[in-house]
Design a protein around this motif. Structure first.
Motif, mmCIF file in Angstrom:
data_model
loop_
_atom_site.group_PDB
_atom_site.id
_atom_site.type_symbol
_atom_site.label_atom_id
_atom_site.label_comp_id
_atom_site.label_asym_id
_atom_site.label_seq_id
_atom_site.Cartn_x
_atom_site.Cartn_y
_atom_site.Cartn_z
ATOM 1 N N ILE A 19 0.869 -1.179 0.000
ATOM 2 C CA ILE A 19 0.000 0.000 0.000
ATOM 3 C C ILE A 19 0.903 1.225 0.000
ATOM 4 O O ILE A 19 1.666 1.456 0.951
ATOM 5 N N GLY A 21 1.342 5.345 -0.283
ATOM 6 C CA GLY A 21 0.734 6.663 -0.178
ATOM 7 C C GLY A 21 1.778 7.744 -0.167
ATOM 8 O O GLY A 21 2.986 7.478 -0.220
ATOM 9 N N THR A 25 4.283 3.947 3.522
ATOM 10 C CA THR A 25 4.155 2.713 2.749
ATOM 11 C C THR A 25 3.927 1.572 3.726
ATOM 12 O O THR A 25 4.644 1.447 4.725
ATOM 13 N N VAL A 36 -6.763 -4.475 4.242
ATOM 14 C CA VAL A 36 -6.142 -3.684 3.171
ATOM 15 C C VAL A 36 -6.973 -2.465 2.791
ATOM 16 O O VAL A 36 -6.450 -1.355 2.675
ATOM 17 N N TRP A 40 -5.638 1.250 3.051
ATOM 18 C CA TRP A 40 -5.404 1.960 1.803
ATOM 19 C C TRP A 40 -6.076 3.330 1.816
ATOM 20 O O TRP A 40 -5.488 4.334 1.406
ATOM 21 N N GLU A 41 -7.301 3.380 2.299
ATOM 22 C CA GLU A 41 -8.008 4.665 2.379
ATOM 23 C C GLU A 41 -7.253 5.646 3.278
ATOM 24 O O GLU A 41 -7.109 6.826 2.953
ATOM 25 N N ASP A 44 -3.751 6.534 1.567
ATOM 26 C CA ASP A 44 -3.967 7.347 0.371
ATOM 27 C C ASP A 44 -4.350 8.776 0.727
ATOM 28 O O ASP A 44 -4.060 9.717 -0.023
ATOM 29 N N THR A 52 -0.680 5.839 10.880
ATOM 30 C CA THR A 52 -0.741 4.544 10.213
ATOM 31 C C THR A 52 -0.419 3.408 11.177
ATOM 32 O O THR A 52 -1.069 2.351 11.163
ATOM 33 N N LEU A 138 -2.185 0.332 -4.767
ATOM 34 C CA LEU A 138 -2.155 -0.977 -4.122
ATOM 35 C C LEU A 138 -1.670 -2.010 -5.126
ATOM 36 O O LEU A 138 -2.106 -2.021 -6.282
#
Length: 308
Positions: A19, A21, A25, A36, A40-41, A44, A52, A138
């Motif tokens: 993933i 961003g 990462t 995931v 990811w949201e 991103d 994170t 992704l």
């Protein structure tokens, strides 16, 4: 050179989820598909290291067998690993290896001045060529590297012995494992050579500047203050990389001596110093050479260091 994970990464395909961003990462094992989409949201949208990490461990670590988190803040690269994963951080002076451990909560490391980041979650033998470049999104992967390991070619989908898939890319490349900028400012041409190299064909080369050795060495592979000397060697079985090794006059504590650096070659380099056992050269790490030292590049190519 900044190694901000939010920039482009090259990757080799695999089973893990990568993933990517702008500020972080994350790499998760294939068992964590349910996590995931949510991560990811978050990534991103620009989440950084702390936010994170909090999201990763919010449900507890018991059901999370492994993960990798890489983020850069204020020129410091932060890494957290759990489980079967490895991250290699190349600075100007060294390559820092960080390995996960299933027996601990996680392994954390912060390193300043990182020029190259490599994430590995599967063995290299699982996939021996690059599959693409990603600058956000992704992907399923086995390894990833920033800056991307691409070649400066325009021939679609051909491969050479280095294991690189060559597509219509225009960005300059360094082979996997080569940290750009490491020992990239050697002295220019010296007044007198510090040593000579005895090549397999019997010719000798003065070490009075940067010397790049390989099947078809290219000056663009390394930055120097003076024009490097290019030395091509025969490699019948293509085991020697195109630009395999640099030998140059040393600086600092190595002043007056020749030093060697493996340039991220595919099959590596081995140096044998007089009276010492063979030593594998680590990509990007400079080693002083004494007269009588022999550097083996493979494929029957050995270079001996002799007095100037």
């Amino acid at each position: 050179m900044s190694a901000a994970p939010g920039l482009a990464w090259s990757f080799r395909s695999g089973e893990w989820f990568g993933i990517f961003g702008p500020n972080a990462t994350v790499v998760l094992p294939p068992t964590e598909k349910d996590r995931v989409a949510r991560l990811w949201e978050l990534v991103d949208d620009g989440a950084g290291f702390d936010e994170t990490l909090d999201a990763l461990i919010s449900a507890g670590l018991r059901e999370l067998p492994g993960f990798v988190l890489v983020s850069e803040q204020h020129a410091e690269t932060r890494v957290v690993i759990r489980g079967a994963a490895r991250v290699h951080l190349a600075t100007r002076d060294e390559v820092v290896h960080v390995e996960g451990d299933e027996g601990t909560i996680w392994v954390e490391r912060s390193v300043s001045g990182v020029a190259r980041v490599r994430i590995e979650v599967t063995d290299e033998t699982d996939n021996d060529h690059l599959d693409g470049v990603i600058d956000g999104g992704l992907v399923r992967l086995g390894s990833a590297e920033h800056p991307p390991a691409l070649d400066e070619v325009s021939v679609p989908e051909s491969r050479d012995h280095d294991g690189l898939t060559r597509g219509p890319q225009t960005a300059p490349v360094d082979l996997l494992g080569l940290p750009p900028g490491i020992e990239s400012q050697p002295p220019p041409v010296t007044a007198r050579p510090v040593a000579r190299l005895l090549l397999p064909d019997g010719e000798t080369v003065d070490v009075d500047r940067s010397i790049l050795v390989g099947r078809a060495p290219e000056a663009s592979r390394i930055v120097t203050e003076g024009e490097p000397r290019l030395v091509a060697v025969a490699s019948p079985h293509q085991e020697v990389s195109s630009t395999h090794l640099e030998v140059r006059p040393g600086s600092g504590a190595d002043h007056g001596c020749a030093v060697a650096t493996d340039l991220g070659s595919t099959n590596g380099s081995v140096v044998v110093q007089p009276g010492l056992p063979p030593e594998d050269l680590r990509p990007g790490v400079t080693v002083q050479l004494v007269p009588g030292a022999v550097v083996d590049l493979g494929d029957g190519v050995s270079i001996e260091v002799i007095d100037a």
